[in-house]
Scaffold this active site. Sequence first.
Site, PDB file in Angstrom:
ATOM      1  N   TYR A   1       0.851  -1.190   0.000  1.00  0.00           N
ATOM      2  CA  TYR A   1       0.000   0.000   0.000  1.00  0.00           C
ATOM      3  C   TYR A   1       0.883   1.235   0.000  1.00  0.00           C
ATOM      4  O   TYR A   1       1.817   1.342   0.804  1.00  0.00           O
ATOM      5  CB  TYR A   1      -0.886  -0.006   1.249  1.00  0.00           C
ATOM      6  CG  TYR A   1      -1.834   1.166   1.355  1.00  0.00           C
ATOM      7  CD1 TYR A   1      -2.887   1.326   0.453  1.00  0.00           C
ATOM      8  CD2 TYR A   1      -1.684   2.117   2.369  1.00  0.00           C
ATOM      9  CE1 TYR A   1      -3.762   2.399   0.557  1.00  0.00           C
ATOM     10  CE2 TYR A   1      -2.563   3.185   2.486  1.00  0.00           C
ATOM     11  CZ  TYR A   1      -3.593   3.320   1.574  1.00  0.00           C
ATOM     12  OH  TYR A   1      -4.470   4.384   1.686  1.00  0.00           O
TER      13      TYR A   1
ATOM     14  N   ASP B   1       9.273   2.825   0.077  1.00  0.00           N
ATOM     15  CA  ASP B   1       8.195   3.470   0.822  1.00  0.00           C
ATOM     16  C   ASP B   1       8.372   3.101   2.294  1.00  0.00           C
ATOM     17  O   ASP B   1       8.013   2.008   2.723  1.00  0.00           O
ATOM     18  CB  ASP B   1       6.831   3.029   0.293  1.00  0.00           C
ATOM     19  CG  ASP B   1       5.696   3.751   1.004  1.00  0.00           C
ATOM     20  OD1 ASP B   1       5.965   4.457   2.000  1.00  0.00           O
ATOM     21  OD2 ASP B   1       4.538   3.609   0.560  1.00  0.00           O
TER      22      ASP B   1
ATOM     23  N   LYS C   1       3.805   8.903   9.089  1.00  0.00           N
ATOM     24  CA  LYS C   1       3.538   8.268  10.387  1.00  0.00           C
ATOM     25  C   LYS C   1       4.459   8.761  11.510  1.00  0.00           C
ATOM     26  O   LYS C   1       4.236   9.851  12.027  1.00  0.00           O
ATOM     27  CB  LYS C   1       3.538   6.750  10.199  1.00  0.00           C
ATOM     28  CG  LYS C   1       2.374   6.362   9.250  1.00  0.00           C
ATOM     29  CD  LYS C   1       2.029   4.905   9.163  1.00  0.00           C
ATOM     30  CE  LYS C   1       0.719   4.742   8.385  1.00  0.00           C
ATOM     31  NZ  LYS C   1       0.803   3.946   7.186  1.00  0.00           N
TER      32      LYS C   1
HETATM   33  C1  LIG Z   1       0.191   4.508   5.808  1.00  0.00           C
HETATM   34  C2  LIG Z   1       0.981   4.296   4.571  1.00  0.00           C
HETATM   35  C3  LIG Z   1       0.890   5.158   3.473  1.00  0.00           C
HETATM   36  C4  LIG Z   1      -0.138   6.258   3.387  1.00  0.00           C
HETATM   37  O1  LIG Z   1       0.064   7.227   4.356  1.00  0.00           O
HETATM   38  P1  LIG Z   1      -1.201   8.218   4.705  1.00  0.00           P
HETATM   39  O2  LIG Z   1      -0.599   9.181   5.670  1.00  0.00           O
HETATM   40  O3  LIG Z   1      -2.253   7.339   5.277  1.00  0.00           O
HETATM   41  O4  LIG Z   1      -1.608   8.855   3.431  1.00  0.00           O
HETATM   42  C5  LIG Z   1       1.755   4.963   2.408  1.00  0.00           C
HETATM   43  N1  LIG Z   1       2.650   3.965   2.411  1.00  0.00           N
HETATM   44  C6  LIG Z   1       2.767   3.110   3.449  1.00  0.00           C
HETATM   45  C7  LIG Z   1       3.800   2.042   3.417  1.00  0.00           C
HETATM   46  C8  LIG Z   1       1.923   3.221   4.557  1.00  0.00           C
HETATM   47  O5  LIG Z   1       2.007   2.343   5.554  1.00  0.00           O
END
Ligand SMILES: *Cc1c(COP(=O)(O)O)cnc(C)c1O
Length: 428
Positions: free
Chosen positions: A144, A239, A267
């Site tokens: 994701y 990511d 995060k």
């Molecule tokens: C949570 C997450 C996102 C998206 O971040 P948001 O602040 O919810 O837009 C993207 N990549 C990874 C790996 C994530 O865990």
Amino acid sequence: MNHAKSEALMSAAKNVIPGGVNSPVRAYRTVGGTPPHIMRGDGAFVWDVDGNEYIDMVLSYGPLILGHCHTEVCQSLHHAVDTGTAFGAPTAGELGLANRITACFRSVEMVRLVNSGTEATMSALRLARAATGRDLFIKFEGCYHGHADPFLVQAGSGALTFGAPDSPGVPAATAEQTLIAPYNDLEAVQALFAEHEDRIAAVFVEPIAGNMGMVHPLPGFLEGLRAACDSAGSLLVFDEVMTGFRVSRGGYQDLTDVRPDLTTMGKVIGGGLPIGAYGGSRALMERISPAGDVYQAGTLSGNPLAVAAGDKTLEILAREGAYAKLEQAGAGLEKGLREVFESAGVPVTIPRTGSMMCVYLGADPIHRLGDVAKTNTELWVSFFRGMLEHGVILPPSPYEAWFLSTAHDANVVGRIVDAAEKSLSALV
Ligand SMILES: *Cc1c(COP(=O)(O)O)cnc(C)c1O
């Protein structure tokens, strides 16, 4: 446990908020029942509107690595509130946070702050496309990268839970630019490179996949991606929105020799406030406007509140022993859970790095989305409901990772293990 007030709020919210929630997984569709509406948090604990107390293993899906309402983070926030919440002008705080991030992440010489992980990945993709002059990119099943159109193809997290990886509204022409491979399948990646030769701008990967539970990269996988990108002139993007400052101070890239070209974060770097960031080499990042020609902007980017909470969080994490403490909590919980599941005779797989972990019900090795899909989700849901009843909030889907904070001490870990033992004994 009484949930009357949460139920009333949820049914009222459904009239004015789609599904009653502002992010899908919070609705508890996978696990059933009404999500507790949380009123207050402190350390490892949260309390709902009906007065129930829980140990929190969600931690806002990762950001709260110091737990709720850490005293020093709150002090920084109070100061920021009292001195102005937004200026639309550069501040010293942004420089401080950028310095901290670039000092910790080996491959990041320059960084741009944005407002969410979604913004970070979509901006990194734009930059990768601009830098290579190519449109296609590769992502992996079950990974994701936020909810921007190009990434909503075989995505993880809430998109997985709802079995709707391809959302209506994503143009076919956009989805066609996204190439998909199974996680940990280097041959599939090499086949995509062979087929599309020099048209691939980038490979996006979660270096530990945390949105289909928790799947570690097999030895050689990330190395192979690096080699494939190098020979094709494509960029490798890690990511690290979830893993950054979570699995180590320098993210997953500090635990491997593989260096990405671009890194996305979010995060933890916001300490519980909305934030995201992307960074990489000076040469690449100086393509970003106004230093360069690749446009990307944000009214509230580098927001003083988010920067204050994030900077203080990273400062505390830099202190002696912070990650050792997180490792101790994680190791203690993993050991306790293994014993409980073993004595209940329930086969279990518990991947873990530091304070990030996951519990799959099933003993088969898990390397990709197809393996995750074979785990016992029915039993998992019953386990989740038992844990909630015994005062532990887990992320409400077998596809979400569990998190611990520095506030999850040995006593809290012991209580989680006790709750697991009680929950399992009711099931088997
Ligand atoms: C949570 C997450 C996102 C998206 O971040 P948001 O602040 O919810 O837009 C993207 N990549 C990874 C790996 C994530 O865990």
